[in-house]
Structures are given as C-alpha cells and as structure tokens.
Design a protein around this motif. Structure first.
Motif, PDB file in Angstrom:
ATOM      1  N   ARG A 284      43.471  49.941  25.780  1.00  0.00           N
ATOM      2  CA  ARG A 284      44.807  49.627  26.273  1.00  0.00           C
ATOM      3  C   ARG A 284      45.076  50.307  27.617  1.00  0.00           C
ATOM      4  N   SER A 285      44.681  51.550  27.754  1.00  0.00           N
ATOM      5  CA  SER A 285      44.956  52.275  28.998  1.00  0.00           C
ATOM      6  C   SER A 285      44.247  51.646  30.186  1.00  0.00           C
ATOM      7  N   ARG A 286      43.102  51.013  29.933  1.00  0.00           N
ATOM      8  CA  ARG A 286      42.352  50.373  31.014  1.00  0.00           C
ATOM      9  C   ARG A 286      42.665  48.882  31.148  1.00  0.00           C
ATOM     10  N   LYS A 287      43.608  48.399  30.307  1.00  0.00           N
ATOM     11  CA  LYS A 287      44.077  47.007  30.393  1.00  0.00           C
ATOM     12  C   LYS A 287      42.905  46.008  30.361  1.00  0.00           C
ATOM     13  N   LEU A 288      42.012  46.206  29.415  1.00  0.00           N
ATOM     14  CA  LEU A 288      40.815  45.373  29.326  1.00  0.00           C
ATOM     15  C   LEU A 288      41.049  44.064  28.586  1.00  0.00           C
ATOM     16  N   PHE A 289      42.106  44.016  27.768  1.00  0.00           N
ATOM     17  CA  PHE A 289      42.391  42.791  27.022  1.00  0.00           C
ATOM     18  C   PHE A 289      43.396  41.939  27.787  1.00  0.00           C
ATOM     19  N   ASP A 290      42.939  40.806  28.279  1.00  0.00           N
ATOM     20  CA  ASP A 290      43.809  39.842  28.944  1.00  0.00           C
ATOM     21  C   ASP A 290      43.105  38.499  28.922  1.00  0.00           C
ATOM     22  N   ALA A 291      43.367  37.733  27.877  1.00  0.00           N
ATOM     23  CA  ALA A 291      42.660  36.457  27.691  1.00  0.00           C
ATOM     24  C   ALA A 291      42.905  35.495  28.839  1.00  0.00           C
ATOM     25  N   ALA A 292      44.053  35.638  29.526  1.00  0.00           N
ATOM     26  CA  ALA A 292      44.400  34.737  30.618  1.00  0.00           C
ATOM     27  C   ALA A 292      43.937  35.252  31.974  1.00  0.00           C
ATOM     28  N   ALA A 293      43.063  36.257  31.984  1.00  0.00           N
ATOM     29  CA  ALA A 293      42.647  36.875  33.240  1.00  0.00           C
ATOM     30  C   ALA A 293      41.694  36.020  34.063  1.00  0.00           C
ATOM     31  N   LEU A 294      41.085  35.006  33.447  1.00  0.00           N
ATOM     32  CA  LEU A 294      40.102  34.202  34.166  1.00  0.00           C
ATOM     33  C   LEU A 294      40.779  33.349  35.238  1.00  0.00           C
ATOM     34  N   THR A 295      40.151  33.311  36.414  1.00  0.00           N
ATOM     35  CA  THR A 295      40.596  32.498  37.537  1.00  0.00           C
ATOM     36  C   THR A 295      39.377  31.774  38.104  1.00  0.00           C
ATOM     37  N   PRO A 296      39.581  30.723  38.896  1.00  0.00           N
ATOM     38  CA  PRO A 296      38.420  30.088  39.529  1.00  0.00           C
ATOM     39  C   PRO A 296      37.588  31.090  40.327  1.00  0.00           C
ATOM     40  N   HIS A 297      38.257  32.063  40.950  1.00  0.00           N
ATOM     41  CA  HIS A 297      37.536  33.057  41.752  1.00  0.00           C
ATOM     42  C   HIS A 297      36.631  33.926  40.893  1.00  0.00           C
ATOM     43  N   ASN A 298      37.198  34.549  39.833  1.00  0.00           N
ATOM     44  CA  ASN A 298      36.340  35.470  39.076  1.00  0.00           C
ATOM     45  C   ASN A 298      35.347  34.745  38.180  1.00  0.00           C
ATOM     46  N   VAL A 299      35.655  33.504  37.800  1.00  0.00           N
ATOM     47  CA  VAL A 299      34.632  32.723  37.093  1.00  0.00           C
ATOM     48  C   VAL A 299      33.458  32.450  38.022  1.00  0.00           C
ATOM     49  N   GLN A 300      33.764  32.090  39.278  1.00  0.00           N
ATOM     50  CA  GLN A 300      32.681  31.843  40.231  1.00  0.00           C
ATOM     51  C   GLN A 300      31.903  33.113  40.528  1.00  0.00           C
ATOM     52  N   ARG A 301      32.602  34.239  40.631  1.00  0.00           N
ATOM     53  CA  ARG A 301      31.899  35.512  40.861  1.00  0.00           C
ATOM     54  C   ARG A 301      31.011  35.864  39.683  1.00  0.00           C
ATOM     55  N   THR A 302      31.455  35.549  38.473  1.00  0.00           N
ATOM     56  CA  THR A 302      30.632  35.781  37.282  1.00  0.00           C
ATOM     57  C   THR A 302      29.398  34.887  37.317  1.00  0.00           C
ATOM     58  N   ILE A 303      29.593  33.623  37.663  1.00  0.00           N
ATOM     59  CA  ILE A 303      28.465  32.699  37.793  1.00  0.00           C
ATOM     60  C   ILE A 303      27.483  33.202  38.840  1.00  0.00           C
ATOM     61  N   ASP A 304      28.004  33.622  39.988  1.00  0.00           N
ATOM     62  CA  ASP A 304      27.142  34.100  41.073  1.00  0.00           C
ATOM     63  C   ASP A 304      26.345  35.326  40.650  1.00  0.00           C
ATOM     64  N   PHE A 305      26.968  36.196  39.848  1.00  0.00           N
ATOM     65  CA  PHE A 305      26.236  37.371  39.360  1.00  0.00           C
ATOM     66  C   PHE A 305      25.061  36.946  38.490  1.00  0.00           C
ATOM     67  N   PHE A 306      25.289  36.035  37.549  1.00  0.00           N
ATOM     68  CA  PHE A 306      24.202  35.625  36.665  1.00  0.00           C
ATOM     69  C   PHE A 306      23.132  34.840  37.414  1.00  0.00           C
ATOM     70  N   ALA A 307      23.509  34.165  38.487  1.00  0.00           N
ATOM     71  CA  ALA A 307      22.499  33.522  39.330  1.00  0.00           C
ATOM     72  C   ALA A 307      21.676  34.575  40.059  1.00  0.00           C
ATOM     73  N   ARG A 308      22.353  35.609  40.566  1.00  0.00           N
ATOM     74  CA  ARG A 308      21.651  36.696  41.243  1.00  0.00           C
ATOM     75  C   ARG A 308      20.714  37.429  40.287  1.00  0.00           C
ATOM     76  N   ALA A 309      21.098  37.469  39.026  1.00  0.00           N
ATOM     77  CA  ALA A 309      20.274  38.128  38.010  1.00  0.00           C
ATOM     78  C   ALA A 309      19.198  37.204  37.447  1.00  0.00           C
ATOM     79  N   ASP A 310      19.057  36.001  38.014  1.00  0.00           N
ATOM     80  CA  ASP A 310      18.040  35.024  37.609  1.00  0.00           C
ATOM     81  C   ASP A 310      18.234  34.522  36.187  1.00  0.00           C
ATOM     82  N   VAL A 311      19.472  34.551  35.705  1.00  0.00           N
ATOM     83  CA  VAL A 311      19.768  33.992  34.388  1.00  0.00           C
ATOM     84  C   VAL A 311      19.978  32.488  34.490  1.00  0.00           C
ATOM     85  N   ILE A 312      20.609  32.052  35.584  1.00  0.00           N
ATOM     86  CA  ILE A 312      20.832  30.632  35.835  1.00  0.00           C
ATOM     87  C   ILE A 312      20.405  30.326  37.265  1.00  0.00           C
TER      88      ILE A 312
END
Length: 332
Positions: A284-312
């Motif tokens: 709670r103190s780190r505000k880690l729970f937020d189901a609505a936190a996803l945005t086109p920006h951070n979804v794309q950044r997540t995708i880019d990370f997994f591409a950089r990691a050779d997962v996709i």
C-alpha cells in the motif's frame, strides 16, 4: 509467504498455440449461457499469492451479480495461456511475458488490466554498492526464462560496463532470499514479500538493495490481467463487470492495507498471519495496486522491454496487444 515463479512462454508451447484452432468463446466448453442472461465462465490463476487475491475478490463480486465464475488453479502460467487461446478459460492474471509471447504468435488474447506494478529489486550482500561489484560473483536466479532474470540481465547490460555476474539457477524467491542471507550468493532479484520475510527473521542486515526496478523500469508491468479476445467481444458487459470489480478492490486496498489483509486471510488462509500485515502495508505504501494503471504508453514500454529481452520479436504494438477500454470505463 509463498512466492509464485514468473516464467516466460516456452518455444514448444508457442508452436502448440499457433497450431491450435480456437473455437468461438461463446459456444466452447469454457463459457456457457445461463438463464436470465447470466454466464458461466472460468478464471485461471497460477499458484495464487498476495498479488492474486484482488483477482479472486473480483471474481466473487461478479458471482454476486448472478454469474457462475469458476476458479481453476494452475501450476504454470503457460497452461493458462494455452487455455485462454483454446477458449477453455475466459480470463487469467499472471506474468505478462507469456501473454505477449502468445499474442506475438497470433493467439487471440488481450491484456485488459494490471495485477501489480513492478515490485522487483536486486538485493546484494552488505558492501555491494553497484553491479560492478558483482563481476564474476554468484548471482541467484530462478531460471533463464524468468521475468526477474530478464530485468536483472537488462540492468547488468545497461549499467555494469561489461562486469557480468556468474548466474546460478537456484529456485524460488524464498530459497534465493535465504541463500543470500546465508552468504551463499552475492545478489539476487527479490519481491517485496521476500524482503519482508527477511526482516521478520531478523536477517535484513545481511542484505542491501542494489537496484530497484520500480524506479529504473517503472513502465514495465510484469504481471497483468488478460483474456480470450472472443470472450471480450461476445461478453463485454461481464468482462467490464470483472475489470470494474478489480479496480474497486485495488482502490479499497489503497484506502486501507487492512482490506488486503482481510482478502489474504479469506483466500489464502494458510499464509503466515504475522507477515501478512507488514507485506500489505508495504504494497500500500508503494501504491503498487492499481488495476487501471495501464496506458498505451506503458503497455508499449512493457512490450519494448520484452522485445529487448528477446522474449518477443520487435514490432508488436500496444493497440494489438491490449484492450484498455475496460480500465478506462472502470476508472471513469
């Protein structure tokens, strides 16, 4: 506290997914229409821990609306992905990497909400000031395909100036935490529950935080909620009800850590009652729970990370991997 093992999708399962003929979700064995416009469907969870209990609470909220929501507990996220692709399961919530791997290969799956923000950090033995101190030193990982391993290796490549640790496959997070405290390894990635467990055993002075991925990779979301795309299309009202219920559960957690404690006691009664309040307070103190936190920006950044990691493969777009209309509606 039990720790789930976050692994990425294996090549063999990817082949199985792409070779599968996916039935229409409205008519397959996983989803059944009930009298009065209600629905019977299945939500798959993988070895649920504290991060999964809001998902279980959301399923209960949808049940109270008259729907029959079955929960199936699986040993591996890959099994949930396979079931989603085949239409056996409607919704699941686990590691993002397997979902993106399947989506990249054409599986009918969409990311629809967040489970928990990036909570991983690298801890090292006292005196470890940076990753350059880990050159050739034993660095504990769960597996080569683990999400935490991918983040750790990305951090090493970016900041260690060629100083590569000696990666050792050890096992679960709790085992690695104990090995670190015992001096058997020099560093390892841990979740919040691991750090709290070390504190509760009086061994926190034997480790130090070396890198915090919540700060260095804040837009990477390792755990998300995803669903069968046909289910989302054919049963939008029920899908929305589930996401809205999850957003509300996260809001209640952020309003009071005791709500998360109550959820853990309800859904995971075997967890250590002394550790749970401390872990819940940390989330709670780190505000880690937020189901609505996803945005086109951070979804794309997540995708880019997994591409950089050779997962996709590079090139996957957020609009093709996620349907964020449900969290936007819930947040409004």
């Amino acid at each position: 506290m039990r720790i789930r093992k976050k692994r990425l999708l294996t090549g063999a399962l990817l082949v199985a997914l792409t070779a599968t003929t996916v039935p229409a979700c409205g008519t397959d064995a996983g989803t059944t229409s009930l009298p009065g416009g209600k629905l019977s469907f299945t939500v798959a969870v993988t070895e649920p821990d504290i991060t999964a209990v809001p998902v279980l609470a959301a399923a209960d909220a949808v049940r109270r609306q008259g729907h029959d929501v079955k929960i199936v507990e699986l040993a591996e996220p890959e099994l949930a992905i396979e079931g989603l692709a085949q239409g056996d399961y409607a919704i699941s919530a686990e590691a993002t990497g397997p979902a993106l791997s399947a989506i990249d290969q054409g599986a009918p799956i969409k990311i629809i909400a967040d489970v928990v923000a990036n909570q991983w950090a690298v801890y090292g033995k006292p005196g470890t000031g940076s990753c350059t101190d880990l050159r050739g030193r034993p660095f504990g990982i769960f597996s080569e395909g683990a999400v935490a391993t991918a983040m750790s290796k990305d951090w090493v490549r970016a900041t260690c100036r060629g100083a590569t640790p000696d990666y050792l496959t050890i096992g679960g997070s709790d085992v690695r935490a104990q090995a670190l405290a015992a001096g058997e390894i020099d560093a390892t990635p841990l979740e919040i529950s691991d750090a709290v467990a070390l504190e509760s055993t009086g061994r926190a002075d034997r480790v130090t935080k070396v890198a915090d991925f919540a700060k260095t990779l804040p837009d990477v979301h390792p755990q998300t909620v995803y669903a069968n795309a046909d289910f989302l299309t054919e049963h939008r009202e029920v899908s929305q009800a589930f996401v809205t219920a999850l957003v509300r559960e996260h809001a209640r957690i952020n309003a009071s850590a005791n709500h998360l404690v109550r959820l853990v006691h309800r859904y995971l009664p075997d967890e250590d009652p002394e550790d749970v309040p401390r872990i819940a307070a940390r989330y709670r103190s780190r505000k880690l729970f937020d189901a609505a936190a996803l945005t086109p920006h951070n979804v794309q950044r997540t995708i880019d990370f997994f591409a950089r990691a050779d997962v996709i493969d590079p090139g996957l777009k957020a609009k093709d991997a996620a349907d964020l209309s449900f969290v936007r509606e819930a947040a409004s």
